[in-house]
Design an enzyme around this catalytic site. Structure first.
Site, PDB file in Angstrom:
ATOM      1  N   LYS A  26      -6.006  12.528   5.673  1.00  0.00           N
ATOM      2  CA  LYS A  26      -5.895  11.568   6.693  1.00  0.00           C
ATOM      3  C   LYS A  26      -7.203  11.795   6.320  1.00  0.00           C
ATOM      4  CE  LYS A  26      -3.079  12.705  10.105  1.00  0.00           C
ATOM      5  NZ  LYS A  26      -2.404  13.639  11.154  1.00  0.00           N
ATOM      6  N   ASP A  82      -2.851  11.255  16.190  1.00  0.00           N
ATOM      7  CA  ASP A  82      -1.486  11.801  15.477  1.00  0.00           C
ATOM      8  C   ASP A  82      -1.285  10.322  15.020  1.00  0.00           C
ATOM      9  OD1 ASP A  82       0.082  13.900  15.438  1.00  0.00           O
ATOM     10  OD2 ASP A  82       1.272  12.695  17.580  1.00  0.00           O
ATOM     11  N   PHE A 167      -1.101   8.645   0.884  1.00  0.00           N
ATOM     12  CA  PHE A 167      -0.066  10.112   1.260  1.00  0.00           C
ATOM     13  C   PHE A 167       1.070   9.972   2.218  1.00  0.00           C
ATOM     14  CE2 PHE A 167      -3.719   9.788   4.180  1.00  0.00           C
ATOM     15  CZ  PHE A 167      -3.178  10.075   5.028  1.00  0.00           C
ATOM     16  N   TYR A 169       4.397   9.207   3.435  1.00  0.00           N
ATOM     17  CA  TYR A 169       5.493   7.971   3.139  1.00  0.00           C
ATOM     18  C   TYR A 169       5.104   7.224   3.174  1.00  0.00           C
ATOM     19  CZ  TYR A 169       8.348  11.115   6.423  1.00  0.00           C
ATOM     20  OH  TYR A 169       8.498  11.879   7.567  1.00  0.00           O
TER      21      TYR A 169
END
Length: 210
Positions: A26, A82, A167, A169
Site C-alpha cells: 500500500k 482504508d 498484493f 487479493y
C-alpha cells in the site's frame, strides 16, 4: 465521493505529508500515485509511529482514526486510506476485515486461501465482488473538516490464483470486462482502473481545486 467543497489548502514543494500505513504494498502504491501533490511523502513507520487499532465500523471511520493518529504523533498533515474487498455472496465480507480475514496473524496468502475455500462451490454468476477504498486527508489532528474521497473497483472472485503483481487479493480478483486478474496488470493500468487510483485521483482534484 468528495467532501469539504470550501476547504483551503496551500501546497508547497517542501511540505511533508505523513502516510498512515505500515503495509509495504500500500505504501508503494500510494507513494507512486501521490507523487504529483508536491509533498514529500513520509511513511509513518519511518517516524516510529505505530499502527492504531482499527475500531471503526466502516472504511470512513477507520481512515479517519489512522489519519488523526499519524497527524497527532507527527505534528504534520497526514493521509490514510482504508481498503477492502466486498464479496456479494458473503454479504459484503470480508469488508473492513479484509486484512485480517483469516485471523489476527493472517497473511495475504492465508486470506486468499480462506476466501477461495468459502467460494469453492459458488458458480461464476454469483461471484461478484468489488474493492473499496476511502482516503482521508487531515491538515492536523484537530482538523474538523477532513477531506474524504472514495473509489470502487468492480470485479469478481476467480476460481484460482493467477499473476504475481499487486498484493492482498489481487491474484484472485478478476477485473470486470477483462480476462485479467488485478495481479496481472501493469502499474500504470492498475493505477488508472483501481479503487485506490480512483480515490487518489479524486483527492488530487479536490486539493488542486481548493
Amino acid at each position: 465521493m468528495g467532501y469539504n467543497k470550501t476547504l483551503r489548502i496551500t501546497l508547497s514543494t517542501d511540505q511533508k505529508l505523513v502516510l498512515a500505513s505500515a503495509n509495504p504494498g500500500k505504501i508503494k502504491e500510494l507513494q507512486q500515485m501521490l507523487g504529483g501533490l508536491g509533498f514529500t511523502i513520509v511513511p509513518q513507520t519511518s517516524l516510529g509511529i505505530p499502527d492504531i487499532e482499527e475500531t471503526g465500523l466502516s472504511f470512513v471511520e477507520n481512515s479517519i482514526l489512522k489519519a488523526r493518529n499519524a497527524a497527532l504523533l507527527s505534528k504534520l498533515p497526514a493521509v490514510a486510506d482504508d481498503s477492502g474487498l466486498e464479496v456479494d455472496f458473503l454479504k459484503g465480507a470480508p469488508g473492513i476485515y479484509s486484512a485480517r480475514f483469516a485471523g489476527p496473524e493472517a497473511t495475504d496468502a492465508t486470506n486468499r486461501e480462506k476466501l477461495l475455500t468459502l467460494m469453492r462451490d459458488v458458480p461464476a454468476e454469483q461471484r461478484g465482488a468489488r474493492y473499496q477504498t476511502v482516503i482521508v486527508y487531515m491538515r492536523h489532528a484537530d482538523d474538523p473538516t477532513p477531506l474524504i474521497c472514495q473509489g470502487t473497483w468492480e470485479g469478481s472472485i476467480a476460481f484460482e490464483e493467477r499473476g504475481d503483481g499487486g498484493f492482498g487479493y489481487d491474484s484472485i480478483f478478476e477485473v470486470s470486462d477483462t480476462n485479467c486478474r488485478a495481479a496481472e496488470l501493469d502499474k500504470q493500468t492498475k493505477n488508472k482502473l483501481s479503487h485506490r487510483g480512483k480515490a487518489i485521483a479524486n483527492l488530487l482534484l479536490q486539493l488542486q481545486n481548493h
